[in-house]
Design an enzyme around this catalytic site. Structure first.
Site: not given
Ligand code: PMT
Length: 401
Positions: A209, A273, A277, A287, A304-306, A338
């Site tokens: 992404n 991060a 997903d 390849k 996995p969701d960290i 969330k």
């Molecule tokens: O990196 P930049 O260009 O500076 O941009 C910043 C940002 C937009 C990436 C940052 O501000 C941000 O929003 N990060 C979270 C991005 C994200 O994946 O959001 P989400 O809504 O999908 O996930 C929700 C939360 O769960 C987040 O804290 C994410 O880190 C966490 N997560 C999500 C999926 C996963 N498998 N494991 C996780 O820990």
């Protein structure tokens, strides 16, 4: 990372002086204002012009120079600094410091200073091991001078052993730790995740992404600036490692999870991060080739969701767990979901619609979502978001302690 302090760097005459432009660059990048004293020997290895260009200041060389003394005398040079770093510190300067000599600008400033001093020795292994140097080292340590290195390795003289000057990053890290020892988060440990993850399709392709890592890296820096011991678990980014932060580079979501779990326990975790997903269920070992037909859909499975794993890690759960919510619609409602499903304390909701410019951009507009409260922050630079967050974290931990 904002050190926002004044550092006097004394560069003496060893081959390792060639690393000092990089040291100055990194200290300046970390927010320090650097002034340089260059000894005659140091000037054999690095030019004053290089250091002047990097510090945008005079490089001071001569004790009896009218111009140097007029612009800033040796007493002012040492008084004006918050910290003095001698790098490289040769056997000669160590001996002179131990003996309290003052026969040039560097030694005079070092004798005149009442500021903390860090030295990064660099010399031939036999000189380092010589009883005279060992005695001088003991004397300097007994005077509370901080010693960094030297490191073991191949040396310019062709020998192998202890004597290489520590890397500029290590010296900067020590300086950052030094300044942050009195910070509001000193004694606390934090895990920060940053950047995207890359999930391989085959050996050359991956799912990813647009996350640049700017926001996560800025948060790691801001926490370290408050004295926190920070482990930054970062997916692939072009960001440079923040000063004073332990960086664990990872590629995939599974690697990110393993690195976060290995960094527990922690008082604070901030998951910034953008973790993929999904990943491809069966990564191709070779390849993939096109064959003129459309590609069969890739089968994906959930990563996995960290954040959720950290939120449900029982006694290991970080004391303050902060997630982000990257949303393109119903920002607050989705963030609330969330907050509860991932069992975190705060969610920083941000709009990542393509016209918001959050992914990869310099700014972010945050809504700090808690169970019964939403706080709308103005549009800020990502550095300012990070500093505001670090202060909020420090306030909260101080309130609850
Ligand atoms: O990196 P930049 O260009 O500076 O941009 C910043 C940002 C937009 C990436 C940052 O501000 C941000 O929003 N990060 C979270 C991005 C994200 O994946 O959001 P989400 O809504 O999908 O996930 C929700 C939360 O769960 C987040 O804290 C994410 O880190 C966490 N997560 C999500 C999926 C996963 N498998 N494991 C996780 O820990």
């Amino acid at each position: 990372m904002i050190i926002d302090k004044r550092i006097l760097l004394v560069v003496t005459g060893g081959i390792a002086a060639y690393k000092t432009p990089e040291l100055v660059r990194q200290l300046t990048k970390a927010g320090a204002r650097v002034r340089v004293i260059l000894t005659k020997g140091g000037a054999q290895f690095v030019t004053p012009m290089t250091l002047e260009a990097l510090t945008q200041d005079t490089v001071y060389q001569d004790l009896f120079s009218l111009t140097d003394e007029n612009s800033m005398g040796h007493i002012e040079l040492s008084r004006d600094a918050d910290l003095v770093i001698v790098a490289p510190a040769t056997a000669d300067i160590m001996a002179k410091m131990a003996a309290g000599m003052a026969d040039d600008l560097a030694t005079t400033a070092l004798l005149a200073t009442d500021k903390p001093v860090i030295i990064a020795p660099a010399m031939n292994v036999r000189m380092w091991e010589h009883p005279a140097t060992r005695d001088n080292l003991k004397t300097l340590i007994s005077r509370d001078i901080t010693i960094i290195g030297p490191d073991e390795g191949d040396m310019a003289c062709g020998e192998y052993g202890m004597g290489r000057m520590s890397a500029p990053e290590e010296i900067v890290e020590t300086a950052v730790r030094f300044f942050s020892a009195s910070g509001r988060l000193s004694g606390k440990r934090a895990i920060v995740t940053s950047g995207p993850t890359h999930e391989a399709i085959d050996p050359v392709r991956y799912i990813a992404n647009h996350s640049s890592g700017k926001q996560g890296h800025a948060i790691a820096s801001a926490l370290a600036a408050q004295g926190c011991e920070v482990t930054l678990v970062s997916g692939p980014t072009n960001q440079s490692n923040p000063a004073g932060v332990h960086v664990v580079p990872v590629r995939t979501a599974r690697e990110m999870l393993a690195a976060c779990v290995a960094s527990l326990p922690a008082d604070i975790a901030v998951c910034a991060a953008a973790v993929a997903d999904w990943r491809v269920s069966d990564e191709a070992s070779q390849k993939m080739k096109k064959d003129g037909k459309s590609l069969a859909p890739l089968e994906l499975c959930e990563n996995p969701d960290i954040l959720k794993t950290l939120g449900n890690s029982g006694t290991q759960r970080p004391g303050l767990l902060v997630g982000f919510a990257a949303e393109t619609e119903n920002i607050i409602d989705n963030a609330r979901v969330k907050l509860s499903t991932k069992n975190c304390d705060w969610v920083l909701a941000n709009d990542v619609s393509s016209d918001a410019g959050t992914f990869g951009g310099e700014h972010n507009t945050i809504h700090l979502v808690q169970q019964d409260d939403v706080e709308d922050w103005p549009r800020l630079t990502k550095d300012a978001v990070a500093e505001k967050l670090a202060s909020r974290i420090a306030d909260t931990l101080e309130e609850t302690s």
